[in-house]
Design a protein around this motif. Sequence first.
Motif, PDB file in Angstrom:
ATOM      1  N   SER A   7       0.849  -1.186   0.000  1.00  0.00           N
ATOM      2  CA  SER A   7       0.000   0.000   0.000  1.00  0.00           C
ATOM      3  C   SER A   7       0.884   1.235   0.000  1.00  0.00           C
ATOM      4  CB  SER A   7      -0.924   0.012   1.223  1.00  0.00           C
ATOM      5  OG  SER A   7      -0.168   0.032   2.415  1.00  0.00           O
ATOM      6  N   GLY A   8       0.279   2.373  -0.343  1.00  0.00           N
ATOM      7  CA  GLY A   8       0.988   3.635  -0.237  1.00  0.00           C
ATOM      8  C   GLY A   8       1.388   4.279  -1.541  1.00  0.00           C
ATOM      9  N   GLY A   9       1.179   3.623  -2.656  1.00  0.00           N
ATOM     10  CA  GLY A   9       1.535   4.243  -3.924  1.00  0.00           C
ATOM     11  C   GLY A   9       0.570   5.348  -4.279  1.00  0.00           C
ATOM     12  N   GLY A  10       0.855   6.060  -5.368  1.00  0.00           N
ATOM     13  CA  GLY A  10      -0.036   7.122  -5.800  1.00  0.00           C
ATOM     14  C   GLY A  10       0.658   8.091  -6.717  1.00  0.00           C
ATOM     15  N   ALA A  14       6.820  16.232  -8.356  1.00  0.00           N
ATOM     16  CA  ALA A  14       8.260  16.169  -8.119  1.00  0.00           C
ATOM     17  C   ALA A  14       8.615  16.954  -6.857  1.00  0.00           C
ATOM     18  CB  ALA A  14       9.022  16.711  -9.315  1.00  0.00           C
ATOM     19  N   GLY A  15       9.484  16.367  -6.055  1.00  0.00           N
ATOM     20  CA  GLY A  15       9.858  16.972  -4.789  1.00  0.00           C
ATOM     21  C   GLY A  15       9.030  16.494  -3.616  1.00  0.00           C
ATOM     22  N   GLY A  16       7.955  15.798  -3.899  1.00  0.00           N
ATOM     23  CA  GLY A  16       7.079  15.307  -2.858  1.00  0.00           C
ATOM     24  C   GLY A  16       7.554  14.010  -2.239  1.00  0.00           C
ATOM     25  N   SER A  17       6.716  13.462  -1.358  1.00  0.00           N
ATOM     26  CA  SER A  17       7.078  12.250  -0.627  1.00  0.00           C
ATOM     27  C   SER A  17       5.939  11.245  -0.662  1.00  0.00           C
ATOM     28  CB  SER A  17       7.386  12.591   0.841  1.00  0.00           C
ATOM     29  OG  SER A  17       8.492  13.451   0.953  1.00  0.00           O
ATOM     30  N   LEU A  18       6.308   9.996  -0.558  1.00  0.00           N
ATOM     31  CA  LEU A  18       5.368   8.896  -0.393  1.00  0.00           C
ATOM     32  C   LEU A  18       5.990   7.868   0.530  1.00  0.00           C
ATOM     33  CD1 LEU A  18       4.093   8.173  -4.041  1.00  0.00           C
ATOM     34  CD2 LEU A  18       2.724   9.105  -2.156  1.00  0.00           C
ATOM     35  N   ARG A  19       5.134   7.112   1.190  1.00  0.00           N
ATOM     36  CA  ARG A  19       5.609   6.023   2.033  1.00  0.00           C
ATOM     37  C   ARG A  19       4.902   4.743   1.624  1.00  0.00           C
ATOM     38  NH1 ARG A  19       4.555   4.399   8.272  1.00  0.00           N
ATOM     39  NH2 ARG A  19       6.639   3.618   8.804  1.00  0.00           N
ATOM     40  N   LEU A  20       5.673   3.769   1.211  1.00  0.00           N
ATOM     41  CA  LEU A  20       5.132   2.471   0.840  1.00  0.00           C
ATOM     42  C   LEU A  20       5.218   1.519   2.032  1.00  0.00           C
ATOM     43  CD1 LEU A  20       6.761   1.958  -2.678  1.00  0.00           C
ATOM     44  CD2 LEU A  20       4.668   3.192  -2.085  1.00  0.00           C
ATOM     45  N   LEU A  85      11.052  13.092  -4.405  1.00  0.00           N
ATOM     46  CA  LEU A  85      10.771  12.228  -5.554  1.00  0.00           C
ATOM     47  C   LEU A  85      10.997  12.957  -6.874  1.00  0.00           C
ATOM     48  CD1 LEU A  85       7.689  10.415  -4.084  1.00  0.00           C
ATOM     49  CD2 LEU A  85       9.673   9.259  -5.082  1.00  0.00           C
ATOM     50  N   LYS A  86      11.451  12.173  -7.854  1.00  0.00           N
ATOM     51  CA  LYS A  86      11.742  12.694  -9.183  1.00  0.00           C
ATOM     52  C   LYS A  86      10.892  11.943 -10.208  1.00  0.00           C
ATOM     53  CE  LYS A  86      16.610  13.368  -7.892  1.00  0.00           C
ATOM     54  NZ  LYS A  86      18.020  13.022  -8.239  1.00  0.00           N
ATOM     55  N   PRO A  87      10.637  12.562 -11.359  1.00  0.00           N
ATOM     56  CA  PRO A  87       9.862  11.852 -12.391  1.00  0.00           C
ATOM     57  C   PRO A  87      10.461  10.493 -12.752  1.00  0.00           C
ATOM     58  CG  PRO A  87      10.004  14.173 -12.940  1.00  0.00           C
ATOM     59  CD  PRO A  87      10.892  13.969 -11.739  1.00  0.00           C
ATOM     60  N   GLU A  88      11.770  10.372 -12.694  1.00  0.00           N
ATOM     61  CA  GLU A  88      12.404   9.100 -13.028  1.00  0.00           C
ATOM     62  C   GLU A  88      12.190   8.027 -11.969  1.00  0.00           C
ATOM     63  OE1 GLU A  88      13.832  12.137 -13.023  1.00  0.00           O
ATOM     64  OE2 GLU A  88      15.910  12.044 -12.281  1.00  0.00           O
ATOM     65  N   ASP A  89      11.575   8.374 -10.863  1.00  0.00           N
ATOM     66  CA  ASP A  89      11.210   7.374  -9.857  1.00  0.00           C
ATOM     67  C   ASP A  89       9.879   6.701 -10.197  1.00  0.00           C
ATOM     68  OD1 ASP A  89      12.421   9.634  -7.360  1.00  0.00           O
ATOM     69  OD2 ASP A  89      13.424   7.831  -8.090  1.00  0.00           O
ATOM     70  N   THR A  90       9.227   7.161 -11.223  1.00  0.00           N
ATOM     71  CA  THR A  90       7.944   6.599 -11.638  1.00  0.00           C
ATOM     72  C   THR A  90       8.081   5.138 -12.030  1.00  0.00           C
ATOM     73  OG1 THR A  90       7.044   8.713 -12.374  1.00  0.00           O
ATOM     74  CG2 THR A  90       6.111   6.740 -13.374  1.00  0.00           C
ATOM     75  N   TRP A 105       6.887 -12.237  -3.917  1.00  0.00           N
ATOM     76  CA  TRP A 105       6.669 -10.908  -4.486  1.00  0.00           C
ATOM     77  C   TRP A 105       5.269 -10.415  -4.176  1.00  0.00           C
ATOM     78  CZ3 TRP A 105      10.526  -8.229  -6.830  1.00  0.00           C
ATOM     79  CH2 TRP A 105      11.651  -8.944  -7.261  1.00  0.00           C
ATOM     80  N   GLY A 106       5.169  -9.113  -3.973  1.00  0.00           N
ATOM     81  CA  GLY A 106       3.863  -8.487  -3.875  1.00  0.00           C
ATOM     82  C   GLY A 106       3.294  -8.235  -5.253  1.00  0.00           C
ATOM     83  N   GLN A 107       2.064  -7.720  -5.279  1.00  0.00           N
ATOM     84  CA  GLN A 107       1.375  -7.520  -6.555  1.00  0.00           C
ATOM     85  C   GLN A 107       1.813  -6.238  -7.247  1.00  0.00           C
ATOM     86  OE1 GLN A 107       0.129  -6.800  -3.629  1.00  0.00           O
ATOM     87  NE2 GLN A 107      -0.941  -4.831  -3.816  1.00  0.00           N
ATOM     88  N   GLY A 108       2.493  -5.377  -6.518  1.00  0.00           N
ATOM     89  CA  GLY A 108       2.964  -4.122  -7.088  1.00  0.00           C
ATOM     90  C   GLY A 108       2.035  -2.965  -6.786  1.00  0.00           C
ATOM     91  N   THR A 109       2.628  -1.802  -6.603  1.00  0.00           N
ATOM     92  CA  THR A 109       1.862  -0.581  -6.385  1.00  0.00           C
ATOM     93  C   THR A 109       2.454   0.515  -7.267  1.00  0.00           C
ATOM     94  OG1 THR A 109       1.002   0.955  -4.696  1.00  0.00           O
ATOM     95  CG2 THR A 109       3.243   0.156  -4.372  1.00  0.00           C
ATOM     96  N   GLN A 110       1.581   1.257  -7.931  1.00  0.00           N
ATOM     97  CA  GLN A 110       2.039   2.263  -8.885  1.00  0.00           C
ATOM     98  C   GLN A 110       2.469   3.536  -8.165  1.00  0.00           C
ATOM     99  OE1 GLN A 110       2.234   2.121 -12.428  1.00  0.00           O
ATOM    100  NE2 GLN A 110       3.275   4.110 -12.191  1.00  0.00           N
ATOM    101  N   VAL A 111       3.623   4.032  -8.541  1.00  0.00           N
ATOM    102  CA  VAL A 111       4.104   5.335  -8.087  1.00  0.00           C
ATOM    103  C   VAL A 111       4.316   6.200  -9.327  1.00  0.00           C
ATOM    104  CG1 VAL A 111       6.010   6.591  -7.018  1.00  0.00           C
ATOM    105  CG2 VAL A 111       5.178   4.459  -5.984  1.00  0.00           C
ATOM    106  N   THR A 112       3.647   7.343  -9.363  1.00  0.00           N
ATOM    107  CA  THR A 112       3.780   8.252 -10.487  1.00  0.00           C
ATOM    108  C   THR A 112       4.206   9.617  -9.970  1.00  0.00           C
ATOM    109  OG1 THR A 112       2.054   7.082 -11.713  1.00  0.00           O
ATOM    110  CG2 THR A 112       2.633   9.305 -12.471  1.00  0.00           C
ATOM    111  N   VAL A 113       5.312  10.113 -10.499  1.00  0.00           N
ATOM    112  CA  VAL A 113       5.830  11.411 -10.085  1.00  0.00           C
ATOM    113  C   VAL A 113       5.734  12.360 -11.278  1.00  0.00           C
ATOM    114  CG1 VAL A 113       7.764  12.657  -9.078  1.00  0.00           C
ATOM    115  CG2 VAL A 113       7.420  10.234  -8.528  1.00  0.00           C
ATOM    116  N   SER A 114       4.955  13.394 -11.119  1.00  0.00           N
ATOM    117  CA  SER A 114       4.765  14.361 -12.209  1.00  0.00           C
ATOM    118  C   SER A 114       5.771  15.499 -12.086  1.00  0.00           C
ATOM    119  CB  SER A 114       3.345  14.910 -12.171  1.00  0.00           C
ATOM    120  OG  SER A 114       3.117  15.625 -10.976  1.00  0.00           O
ATOM    121  N   SER A 115       6.156  16.028 -13.235  1.00  0.00           N
ATOM    122  CA  SER A 115       7.164  17.105 -13.230  1.00  0.00           C
ATOM    123  C   SER A 115       6.514  18.476 -13.156  1.00  0.00           C
ATOM    124  CB  SER A 115       8.001  17.018 -14.503  1.00  0.00           C
ATOM    125  OG  SER A 115       7.174  17.073 -15.636  1.00  0.00           O
TER     126      SER A 115
END
Length: 115
Positions: A7-10, A14-20, A85-90, A105-115
Motif C-alpha cells: 500500500s501507499g503508492g499514488g 516532483a519533490g514530494g514524498s510517499l511512504r510504501l 521524488l523525481k519523475p524518473e522514480d515513476t 513478491w507483492g502484486q505491485g503498487t504504482q508510483v507516479t511522479v509528475s514534473s
Amino acid sequence: QVQLVESGGGLVQAGGSLRLSCAASGRIFGINNMGWFRQAPGKQRELVATMTSSGRTTYVDSVKGRFTISRDNGKNTVYLQMNSLKPEDTGVYYCNIVQVGTTYWGQGTQVTVSS
C-alpha cells in the motif's frame, strides 16, 4: 504460503514524498531479506532497497539520500520512505521478501511522479 500486501503508492509532484508499506502474512517463520524493487515502463525490474534481518541496508545509487527502508519484524512489515521524488522514480514498486531461500513478491503498487 506467504502473501504480501502493498500500500501507499499514488500520484505525487516532483519533490514530494510517499511512504510504501508491505505486510507479509501466512506461513511466516523467519524472514531474511525484505526489500523493494521497481519497474518503469519499457525497462527491467531493478532493486531499489533491501534490508537484512540484522538491519544491513542496500540502496541503488539513484535513491541514496532520498529513500529510506525500514522494517518492523514484529509486524512482518517493510516500509519505504521516499522523499524528494523525481519523475524518473515513476514505476510499479514491488515488495520482495526472502524466507529460507524462497522469494516472494507483492502484486505491485504504482508510483507516479509528475514534473
